[in-house]
Motif scaffolding. Structure first.
Motif, PDB file in Angstrom:
ATOM      1  N   THR A 267      28.690  54.719  34.949  1.00 28.32           N
ATOM      2  CA  THR A 267      29.298  53.398  34.904  1.00 28.32           C
ATOM      3  C   THR A 267      29.632  52.910  36.304  1.00 28.32           C
ATOM      4  OG1 THR A 267      30.204  53.909  32.730  1.00 28.32           O
ATOM      5  CG2 THR A 267      31.184  52.045  33.912  1.00 28.32           C
ATOM      6  N   ASP A 268      29.296  51.661  36.558  1.00 34.49           N
ATOM      7  CA  ASP A 268      29.605  51.025  37.833  1.00 34.49           C
ATOM      8  C   ASP A 268      30.384  49.750  37.560  1.00 34.49           C
ATOM      9  OD1 ASP A 268      29.122  50.847  40.810  1.00 34.49           O
ATOM     10  OD2 ASP A 268      28.367  48.904  40.156  1.00 34.49           O
ATOM     11  N   VAL A 269      31.365  49.478  38.405  1.00 39.10           N
ATOM     12  CA  VAL A 269      32.169  48.266  38.263  1.00 39.10           C
ATOM     13  C   VAL A 269      32.071  47.428  39.528  1.00 39.10           C
ATOM     14  CG1 VAL A 269      33.787  49.433  36.704  1.00 39.10           C
ATOM     15  CG2 VAL A 269      34.351  49.259  39.133  1.00 39.10           C
TER      16      VAL A 269
ATOM     17  N   SER B 157      40.821  41.378  38.960  1.00 36.26           N
ATOM     18  CA  SER B 157      39.930  41.329  37.794  1.00 36.26           C
ATOM     19  C   SER B 157      38.711  42.228  37.946  1.00 36.26           C
ATOM     20  CB  SER B 157      39.447  39.893  37.563  1.00 36.26           C
ATOM     21  OG  SER B 157      40.518  39.043  37.247  1.00 36.26           O
ATOM     22  N   LEU B 158      38.265  42.722  36.810  1.00 37.61           N
ATOM     23  CA  LEU B 158      36.962  43.352  36.683  1.00 37.61           C
ATOM     24  C   LEU B 158      35.973  42.209  36.528  1.00 37.61           C
ATOM     25  CD1 LEU B 158      35.167  45.876  36.158  1.00 37.61           C
ATOM     26  CD2 LEU B 158      35.873  45.748  33.764  1.00 37.61           C
ATOM     27  N   LEU B 159      35.095  42.050  37.499  1.00 32.49           N
ATOM     28  CA  LEU B 159      34.144  40.935  37.484  1.00 32.49           C
ATOM     29  C   LEU B 159      32.942  41.250  36.607  1.00 32.49           C
ATOM     30  CD1 LEU B 159      34.061  40.247  41.332  1.00 32.49           C
ATOM     31  CD2 LEU B 159      35.415  39.011  39.610  1.00 32.49           C
ATOM     32  N   SER B 160      32.454  42.480  36.745  1.00 29.39           N
ATOM     33  CA  SER B 160      31.232  42.901  36.089  1.00 29.39           C
ATOM     34  C   SER B 160      31.269  44.413  35.963  1.00 29.39           C
ATOM     35  CB  SER B 160      30.035  42.469  36.947  1.00 29.39           C
ATOM     36  OG  SER B 160      28.815  42.868  36.375  1.00 29.39           O
ATOM     37  N   PHE B 161      30.643  44.938  34.905  1.00 32.59           N
ATOM     38  CA  PHE B 161      30.493  46.380  34.791  1.00 32.59           C
ATOM     39  C   PHE B 161      29.236  46.662  33.993  1.00 32.59           C
ATOM     40  CE2 PHE B 161      32.397  45.438  30.763  1.00 32.59           C
ATOM     41  CZ  PHE B 161      32.003  46.450  29.892  1.00 32.59           C
TER      42      PHE B 161
END
Length: 189
Positions: A13-15, A26-30
């Motif tokens: 998993t990459d964030v 915020s988490l922009l994309s994962f």
């Protein structure tokens, strides 16, 4: 089937984020890529998320994003509400044919965001607390100190010819292949 009889599925998993911790930032994309130990890719999941209400980007992180405008733009397409995305993600993890183990580099950072978002928006984490840190694994395999066990210190044979471009899905796939190569080598020792 009991959990003890189910095999582990390694979920690389990459964030992509706009600051150092979830909540204020915020988490922009994962993205996640689910692999078996023999490097079989079972599937992927990716989502770009709407910003958290009241959150703001950290100046240092935003300065980094200014240097990577294409990657930033990739995080801002087809935005999904965090509740919808994380509920779908939890269901995807639960549908895997084994027990999901989070794989990250570094796991302490990426898992912190994913776990926080899963608990807050899906009400559960299919990972439980199972997070495997690739840098710790590299430390053991390389017989080096943790802070010296960087990707630059890793042998080229561990890397497949895959891009690392700060687009979450590409990076999750690249990282997952790297993990599987490290795991294979560790099991031959």
């Amino acid at each position: 089937m009991s959990d003890s009889a189910r095999s582990e599925i390694y979920v690389s998993t990459d964030v992509e984020v706009d600051g150092p911790i979830p909540g204020p930032h915020s988490l922009l994309s994962f993205a996640s890529a689910a692999y078996t130990a023999d490097k079989t890719l079972l599937g992927t999941f990716t989502a770009n998320l709407e910003l958290l209400p009241g959150a703001s980007g950290h100046p240092d992180t935003l300065a980094w994003w200014e240097q990577h405008p294409e990657a930033w733009q990739a995080t801002r397409r087809e935005l999904r509400a965090p509740k919808t995305a994380m509920t779908d993600y939890a269901q995807w993890l639960e549908a895997l044919p084994g027990l999901p183990v989070f794989v990250g580099y570094p796991a302490a950072f990426d898992f912190m965001f994913v776990y926080w978002y899963l608990i807050r928006f899906a009400g559960r984490s299919p990972f439980s607390f199972s997070a495997l840190d690739m840098k710790t694994m590299a430390m053991v395999l390389l017989r080096k100190d943790y802070r010296r066990s960087t990707k630059n210190a890793m042998p080229r044979r561990w890397f497949d010819d895959l891009p690392h471009n700060h687009v979450a899905l590409d990076d999750a796939l690249e990282q997952g292949a790297l993990f599987c190569n490290m795991l294979s080598e560790s099991r031959r020792r």
